[in-house]
Design a protein around this motif. Structure first.
Motif, PDB file in Angstrom:
ATOM      1  N   GLN A  28      48.587  30.855  25.623  1.00  0.00           N
ATOM      2  CA  GLN A  28      49.880  31.438  25.254  1.00  0.00           C
ATOM      3  C   GLN A  28      49.720  32.916  24.877  1.00  0.00           C
ATOM      4  OE1 GLN A  28      53.008  30.163  25.351  1.00  0.00           O
ATOM      5  NE2 GLN A  28      53.547  32.263  24.780  1.00  0.00           N
ATOM      6  N   MET A  29      48.694  33.212  24.072  1.00  0.00           N
ATOM      7  CA  MET A  29      48.477  34.588  23.642  1.00  0.00           C
ATOM      8  C   MET A  29      48.111  35.481  24.821  1.00  0.00           C
ATOM      9  SD  MET A  29      49.339  34.365  20.574  1.00  0.00           S
ATOM     10  CE  MET A  29      49.195  36.094  20.194  1.00  0.00           C
ATOM     11  N   ASN A  30      47.344  34.931  25.756  1.00  0.00           N
ATOM     12  CA  ASN A  30      46.991  35.705  26.957  1.00  0.00           C
ATOM     13  C   ASN A  30      48.239  36.118  27.719  1.00  0.00           C
ATOM     14  OD1 ASN A  30      44.356  35.426  26.349  1.00  0.00           O
ATOM     15  ND2 ASN A  30      43.850  34.014  28.022  1.00  0.00           N
ATOM     16  N   GLU A  31      49.178  35.181  27.816  1.00  0.00           N
ATOM     17  CA  GLU A  31      50.399  35.502  28.551  1.00  0.00           C
ATOM     18  C   GLU A  31      51.167  36.633  27.872  1.00  0.00           C
ATOM     19  OE1 GLU A  31      52.353  31.735  29.309  1.00  0.00           O
ATOM     20  OE2 GLU A  31      50.520  31.143  30.375  1.00  0.00           O
ATOM     21  N   ASN A  32      51.221  36.569  26.544  1.00  0.00           N
ATOM     22  CA  ASN A  32      51.877  37.661  25.813  1.00  0.00           C
ATOM     23  C   ASN A  32      51.222  39.006  26.116  1.00  0.00           C
ATOM     24  OD1 ASN A  32      53.231  35.594  24.693  1.00  0.00           O
ATOM     25  ND2 ASN A  32      52.370  35.791  22.632  1.00  0.00           N
ATOM     26  N   LEU A  33      49.900  38.979  26.149  1.00  0.00           N
ATOM     27  CA  LEU A  33      49.182  40.233  26.382  1.00  0.00           C
ATOM     28  C   LEU A  33      49.445  40.737  27.802  1.00  0.00           C
ATOM     29  CD1 LEU A  33      47.195  42.375  25.400  1.00  0.00           C
ATOM     30  CD2 LEU A  33      45.319  40.918  26.174  1.00  0.00           C
ATOM     31  N   ARG A  34      49.409  39.818  28.745  1.00  0.00           N
ATOM     32  CA  ARG A  34      49.617  40.199  30.143  1.00  0.00           C
ATOM     33  C   ARG A  34      50.988  40.855  30.318  1.00  0.00           C
ATOM     34  NH1 ARG A  34      47.526  35.590  32.436  1.00  0.00           N
ATOM     35  NH2 ARG A  34      45.399  36.370  32.600  1.00  0.00           N
ATOM     36  N   GLU A  35      51.961  40.340  29.589  1.00  0.00           N
ATOM     37  CA  GLU A  35      53.301  40.901  29.691  1.00  0.00           C
ATOM     38  C   GLU A  35      53.345  42.375  29.308  1.00  0.00           C
ATOM     39  OE1 GLU A  35      56.443  38.769  27.536  1.00  0.00           O
ATOM     40  OE2 GLU A  35      55.888  37.064  28.825  1.00  0.00           O
ATOM     41  N   VAL A  36      52.644  42.734  28.242  1.00  0.00           N
ATOM     42  CA  VAL A  36      52.714  44.132  27.816  1.00  0.00           C
ATOM     43  C   VAL A  36      51.708  45.033  28.526  1.00  0.00           C
ATOM     44  CG1 VAL A  36      53.726  43.788  25.533  1.00  0.00           C
ATOM     45  CG2 VAL A  36      51.247  43.699  25.797  1.00  0.00           C
ATOM     46  N   SER A  37      50.541  44.514  28.848  1.00  0.00           N
ATOM     47  CA  SER A  37      49.492  45.414  29.354  1.00  0.00           C
ATOM     48  C   SER A  37      49.396  45.398  30.875  1.00  0.00           C
ATOM     49  CB  SER A  37      48.140  45.052  28.738  1.00  0.00           C
ATOM     50  OG  SER A  37      47.725  43.804  29.223  1.00  0.00           O
ATOM     51  N   GLY A  38      50.131  44.523  31.533  1.00  0.00           N
ATOM     52  CA  GLY A  38      50.087  44.465  32.997  1.00  0.00           C
ATOM     53  C   GLY A  38      48.672  44.212  33.474  1.00  0.00           C
ATOM     54  N   ASP A  39      48.231  44.983  34.487  1.00  0.00           N
ATOM     55  CA  ASP A  39      46.871  44.732  34.972  1.00  0.00           C
ATOM     56  C   ASP A  39      45.863  45.731  34.405  1.00  0.00           C
ATOM     57  OD1 ASP A  39      47.786  46.845  36.360  1.00  0.00           O
ATOM     58  OD2 ASP A  39      47.754  45.867  38.336  1.00  0.00           O
ATOM     59  N   LEU A  40      46.268  46.430  33.351  1.00  0.00           N
ATOM     60  CA  LEU A  40      45.322  47.359  32.728  1.00  0.00           C
ATOM     61  C   LEU A  40      44.146  46.601  32.111  1.00  0.00           C
ATOM     62  CD1 LEU A  40      45.579  50.617  31.582  1.00  0.00           C
ATOM     63  CD2 LEU A  40      45.074  49.226  29.570  1.00  0.00           C
ATOM     64  N   ILE A  41      44.448  45.394  31.637  1.00  0.00           N
ATOM     65  CA  ILE A  41      43.391  44.583  31.040  1.00  0.00           C
ATOM     66  C   ILE A  41      43.163  43.351  31.904  1.00  0.00           C
ATOM     67  CG2 ILE A  41      42.680  43.287  28.993  1.00  0.00           C
ATOM     68  CD1 ILE A  41      44.496  45.048  27.329  1.00  0.00           C
ATOM     69  N   ASP A  42      41.904  43.147  32.241  1.00  0.00           N
ATOM     70  CA  ASP A  42      41.512  41.977  32.991  1.00  0.00           C
ATOM     71  C   ASP A  42      41.220  40.872  31.969  1.00  0.00           C
ATOM     72  OD1 ASP A  42      40.735  40.464  35.078  1.00  0.00           O
ATOM     73  OD2 ASP A  42      39.004  41.693  35.646  1.00  0.00           O
ATOM     74  N   ILE A  43      41.932  39.763  32.070  1.00  0.00           N
ATOM     75  CA  ILE A  43      41.777  38.705  31.062  1.00  0.00           C
ATOM     76  C   ILE A  43      41.009  37.525  31.651  1.00  0.00           C
ATOM     77  CG2 ILE A  43      43.009  37.170  29.483  1.00  0.00           C
ATOM     78  CD1 ILE A  43      45.387  39.093  29.620  1.00  0.00           C
ATOM     79  N   TRP A  44      39.853  37.216  31.059  1.00  0.00           N
ATOM     80  CA  TRP A  44      39.056  36.068  31.519  1.00  0.00           C
ATOM     81  C   TRP A  44      39.194  34.946  30.500  1.00  0.00           C
ATOM     82  CZ3 TRP A  44      33.566  38.193  33.134  1.00  0.00           C
ATOM     83  CH2 TRP A  44      33.728  39.086  34.209  1.00  0.00           C
ATOM     84  N   GLY A  45      39.547  33.787  30.971  1.00  0.00           N
ATOM     85  CA  GLY A  45      39.626  32.651  30.057  1.00  0.00           C
ATOM     86  C   GLY A  45      41.062  32.309  29.744  1.00  0.00           C
ATOM     87  N   PRO A  46      41.304  31.449  28.773  1.00  0.00           N
ATOM     88  CA  PRO A  46      40.307  30.889  27.855  1.00  0.00           C
ATOM     89  C   PRO A  46      39.376  29.876  28.532  1.00  0.00           C
ATOM     90  CG  PRO A  46      42.440  29.869  27.499  1.00  0.00           C
ATOM     91  CD  PRO A  46      42.648  30.921  28.537  1.00  0.00           C
ATOM     92  N   ILE A  47      38.119  29.903  28.096  1.00  0.00           N
ATOM     93  CA  ILE A  47      37.147  28.917  28.553  1.00  0.00           C
ATOM     94  C   ILE A  47      36.345  28.413  27.356  1.00  0.00           C
ATOM     95  CG2 ILE A  47      36.749  29.609  30.963  1.00  0.00           C
ATOM     96  CD1 ILE A  47      34.394  31.334  29.739  1.00  0.00           C
ATOM     97  N   PRO A  48      35.828  27.194  27.449  1.00  0.00           N
ATOM     98  CA  PRO A  48      34.943  26.712  26.383  1.00  0.00           C
ATOM     99  C   PRO A  48      33.710  27.612  26.288  1.00  0.00           C
ATOM    100  CG  PRO A  48      35.591  24.918  27.836  1.00  0.00           C
ATOM    101  CD  PRO A  48      36.047  26.190  28.497  1.00  0.00           C
ATOM    102  N   ALA A  49      33.225  27.869  25.085  1.00  0.00           N
ATOM    103  CA  ALA A  49      32.031  28.697  24.902  1.00  0.00           C
ATOM    104  C   ALA A  49      30.826  28.006  25.522  1.00  0.00           C
ATOM    105  CB  ALA A  49      31.800  28.930  23.412  1.00  0.00           C
ATOM    106  N   PRO A  50      29.760  28.783  25.836  1.00  0.00           N
ATOM    107  CA  PRO A  50      28.567  28.173  26.425  1.00  0.00           C
ATOM    108  C   PRO A  50      28.051  26.993  25.585  1.00  0.00           C
ATOM    109  CG  PRO A  50      28.378  30.558  26.486  1.00  0.00           C
ATOM    110  CD  PRO A  50      29.645  30.252  25.763  1.00  0.00           C
ATOM    111  N   MET A  51      28.040  27.132  24.272  1.00  0.00           N
ATOM    112  CA  MET A  51      27.770  25.957  23.451  1.00  0.00           C
ATOM    113  C   MET A  51      29.110  25.537  22.878  1.00  0.00           C
ATOM    114  SD  MET A  51      25.321  25.268  20.181  1.00  0.00           S
ATOM    115  CE  MET A  51      23.871  25.696  21.103  1.00  0.00           C
ATOM    116  N   GLU A  52      29.688  24.516  23.509  1.00  0.00           N
ATOM    117  CA  GLU A  52      31.086  24.211  23.234  1.00  0.00           C
ATOM    118  C   GLU A  52      31.306  23.724  21.808  1.00  0.00           C
ATOM    119  OE1 GLU A  52      32.837  21.692  26.160  1.00  0.00           O
ATOM    120  OE2 GLU A  52      34.806  21.742  25.201  1.00  0.00           O
ATOM    121  N   ARG A  53      30.386  22.876  21.337  1.00  0.00           N
ATOM    122  CA  ARG A  53      30.575  22.333  20.002  1.00  0.00           C
ATOM    123  C   ARG A  53      29.450  22.818  19.105  1.00  0.00           C
ATOM    124  NH1 ARG A  53      29.961  17.054  17.575  1.00  0.00           N
ATOM    125  NH2 ARG A  53      28.378  16.850  19.179  1.00  0.00           N
ATOM    126  N   LYS A  54      29.808  23.402  17.986  1.00  0.00           N
ATOM    127  CA  LYS A  54      28.804  23.945  17.081  1.00  0.00           C
ATOM    128  C   LYS A  54      29.261  23.597  15.672  1.00  0.00           C
ATOM    129  CE  LYS A  54      26.474  28.409  16.662  1.00  0.00           C
ATOM    130  NZ  LYS A  54      26.556  29.756  17.238  1.00  0.00           N
TER     131      LYS A  54
END
Ligand code: ADP
Ligand code: ZN
Ligand code: ZN
Length: 741
Positions: A666-692
């Motif tokens: 949801q937050m990524n979508e908000n950001l995409r709306e304001v910043s357009g393609d100026l920012i490349d957004i990767w994710g969200p993805i689980p971290a390499p060690m997902e559970r810590k």
């Protein structure tokens, strides 16, 4: 100019940063008297919510400054300092850091203060001066040699001696207190002398070689103005000598020098290299100091009494009135980046500080970071190279051992064992490197294949045999005993440790080479104060010894009798998903290898691997870190990875991965709306060690070519994100992240 004598309607206010996790600074009222006394950069006691806290004045507000109607104006409790203790440059540095790293200013400002000052303890410019009261007390101290020594010295100085000087000459405060109790001596508080002492050269500089001369002259040309240098010099090429000769000139002009070293680089050996060259006050700032020692060193830096300030990461925020040069040694070292809380990179902060102070800065390394090479390409750093080992030492030769075909004994290849034997017979020293502490990284049941895993993390337990047998998770700290029977198949005596840690290798080496000392250096073996020093003293003697350890051994040390370095296993660094893993691995290999052959005899490096064809290893086998770095920078440029794009990492952590992911989405979508393609957004993805530690971790990586614009968009977005996040979710922001875990 407001009329300060008209008190009828006037509300005098100061803006204060307080140590709370909030992004604002806050205004407080004070009396006219207090207002006139108050100094920007001084501490105040204020109440915040229900707490009493120590804040720092960052602004004296003019009378016509608007009043925030949403915040109830309270009176300050007390002015704690009658003068600024943080100067304008440090205050600007703190403000910039808080903005740049998106972290609350009040917490950032804590980094600049020693603990005792954070707690509101008085910062007095007074010292304890001890004097003898009873001139005939010998009988009262017959049983304590320490007290006799202290008494003797004090009797020689009837005008009194400061506690600091007594401490420096080995007399402990406890001893003085004991004598005070017996009414033999007493102290008075007197103003201290913080005048800088003249710097004397205690030792002649070495005759610089051609490369060193060029570097020294290049840097000295930039005096009294900002210029940033990358001193790119092979291991053992004499970078320290370059630092020392540049420092000499700067100190001669009455300026101070700030030297930053990695966390575990501040060894007695490092300190003594500076002490033996210069006769002057050197302030040491590192985590091993007790609070009052730290305050004292800080005070020497802050008053200008110390000519040299030698410290780790956070020392970059030390106020120094006459700063004339910053040196950051082993600039590639990850310990310059704080990995939790206020996640700053001391290297980047140092560059900004040098800019503010208008002085030169030297970043030095044998294995410069790709980030720094990128800055060289952009002409933001001036590169100076040292291309040969100083003195008569030669670069060590590298050899690969293919573990797939090698005959092995105790996890070491036969060839390596033979080579180690040869060196020991010649009374030379051997260094064995393995970056894994504990006994073994995995425990399995040989009957059913069960593995001992941490219940809270996606990770294996490490097996430790000392001080007692147990399983330890190196990620969350969970400790369990080794079960009597396999929890899966219920059989007994079926457990087998797989792989090797330093403790296991220590055992093997003791079996293979029973006639020689094996000295293990890792966090487990050196946790006791002074133990590292003992090991160090042994290594400095020309006796055949096996030195075994983790990356603690890789850091800049000078071991003149080591002629063979063995790297047992770095394969995991070749396979990691983090795009910086090969950079770190290359640095580690070159740094460890650089401990070999620094004395009279040429050194050899043996690297055991299952991946002898890996391109990284083949480049490094020619000792050519620079070729590796050049290629890596090209690769990053093609893939548009940092430093060729600027990165920000958002980490979310909670009990539910779904919740993390949907919130971040949801937050990524908000950001995409304001910043357009100026920012490349990767994710969200689980971290390499997902559970810590029992919680799920997920990531979003933001990348952009335009740092300023990205930071501009992120500022509001990040504040929104903090307001919108569920209360049981922890979210952090990491600007210019160094690790993607
Ligand atoms: P680095 O910091 O680049 O790894 P060091 O400063 O530790 O290298 O220098 C390695 C060794 O070379 C040290 O023992 C140092 O005293 C010596 N050395 C440095 N410069 C010179 C020089 N110009 N002439 C002779 N010996 C030197
Ligand atoms: Zn764990
Ligand atoms: Zn089993």
């Amino acid at each position: 100019m407001p009329n300060l004598t008209d008190t009828s309607q006037n509300i005098y206010r100061v803006r204060v940063v307080v140590p709370v996790h909030l992004y604002d600074s806050f205004d407080y009222k004070l009396s006219l008297d207090q207002y006139q006394q108050a100094q920007v950069g001084a501490r105040v006691a204020v109440s915040f919510g229900r707490q009493n806290v120590v804040g720092i004045i960052v602004e004296k507000l003019p009378l016509d400054a608007p009043i925030n109607p949403n915040f109830q104006l309270k009176n300050i409790t007390e002015l704690l300092d009658d003068q600024a203790i943080l100067d304008d440059n440090v205050l600007s540095l703190l403000t910039w850091s808080a903005q740049y790293y998106q972290f609350p200013i009040g917490e950032v400002a804590q980094t600049a203060l020693p603990t005792l000052l954070r707690q509101g303890k008085p910062y007095n410019l007074l010292a304890r001066i001890w004097r003898v009261l009873d001139l005939h007390a010998d009988d009262k101290i017959k049983r304590s040699i320490k007290q006799q020594d202290a008494y003797k010295i004090l009797k020689l100085h009837p005008t009194g001696t400061s506690e600091n000087i007594l401490n420096l000459s080995g007399i402990e405060t406890a001893t003085l207190k004991a004598l005070e109790k017996k009414e033999i001596i007493r102290f008075e508080l007197e103003p201290q002398n913080f005048k800088p002492e003249p710097v004397q050269l205690a030792q002649m500089p070495l005759t610089a070689n051609e490369d060193q001369k060029k570097a020294i002259q290049g840097i000295l040309k930039a005096q009294k103005k900002y210029q940033a240098f990358l001193l790119d010099g092979l291991t053992g090429s004499g970078k320290t000598e370059v630092y020392l000769q540049v420092m000499q000139e700067v100190l001669k002009q009455g300026k101070q020098v700030l030297v930053l070293v990695p966390e575990i680089g501040l060894t007695p050996q490092t300190i003594s290299r500076f002490q033996s060259r210069f006769h002057c006050n050197i302030a040491l700032l590192h985590s091993g100091l007790n609070d009052s020692k730290r305050l004292q060193a800080w005070q020497h830096a802050q008053t200008g009494k110390a000519s040299i300030v030698l410290g780790t990461r956070s020392a970059i925020y030390t106020p120094m009135p006459n700063l004339g040069l910053i040196i950051l040694d082993e600039e590639h070292d990850l310990s310059f980046k704080q990995q939790e809380g206020f996640r700053y990179h001391a290297r980047d902060v140092a560059l900004y500080r040098a800019h503010l102070e208008n002085c030169p800065i030297i970043l030095g390394s044998a294995t410069p970071s790709i980030d720094s090479y990128h800055l060289v390409e952009q002409n933001k750093l001036t590169k100076l190279e040292l291309n040969q080992r100083a003195g008569t030492a030669l670069m060590p030769k590298m050899h690969l051992i293919d573990l797939k075909i090698a005959k092995k004994d105790h996890g070491l290849s036969q060839q390596l064992i033979e080579e180690i034997k040869k060196r020991l017979h010649k009374k030379e020293q051997v260094l064995i490197f393995l970056n894994r502490r504990g006994y073994a990284p995995v425990l399995i049941c040989e009957s059913c294949g069960w593995q001992a895993n941490c219940p809270n993390c996606d990770a294996h337990f490490t097996v430790h045999l000392k001080p007692y047998q147990h399983l330890h998770c190196h990620h969350c700290g969970t400790i369990q005993r080794i079960p009597d029977a396999c929890p899966s198949c219920q059989q007994e005596n079926t457990f087998k440790p797989i792989g090797m840690g330093t403790a296991k290798v220590e055992e093997s080496l003791n079996e293979l080479f029973p006639d020689y000392d094996v000295l293990r250096v890792d966090r487990d073996s050196t946790s006791r104060v002074g133990s590292w020093q003992k090991i160090y003293d042994k290594i400095q003697k020309a006796e055949p010894t096996i030195l075994l350890g983790t990356q603690m051994l890789a850091k800049g040390h000078h071991f003149p009798y080591v002629t063979l370095v063995a790297i047992l296993d770095i394969d995991s660094g070749l396979l990691s998903v983090d795009f910086r893993a090969t950079e770190r691995t290359a640095q580690l290999i070159i740094q460890v290898a650089g401990r070999a052959g620094r004395g009279e005899h040429k050194g050899d490096v043996y690297l055991q691997t299952l991946k002898p064809d890996h391109p990284l290893l083949n480049t490094l086998i020619n000792n050519d870190y620079r070729a590796f770095a050049k290629q890596t920078l090209k690769d990053r440029q093609l893939a548009l990875l940092p430093p060729c794009r600027y990165a920000i990492l958002i980490r979310a952590e909670s009990k539910s991965q779904d919740e993390n992911l949907s919130f971040l989405q949801q937050m990524n979508e908000n950001l995409r709306e304001v910043s357009g393609d100026l920012i490349d957004i990767w994710g969200p993805i689980p971290a390499p060690m997902e559970r810590k530690a029992g919680r799920y971790q997920s990531h979003v990586v933001l990348l952009s070519l335009d740092r300023a614009k990205m930071h501009y968009y992120i500022r509001t977005w990040w504040q929104n994100l903090l307001h919108a996040k569920p209360s049981n979710m922890k979210i952090t922001i990491d600007i210019d992240p160094q690790e993607l875990n």
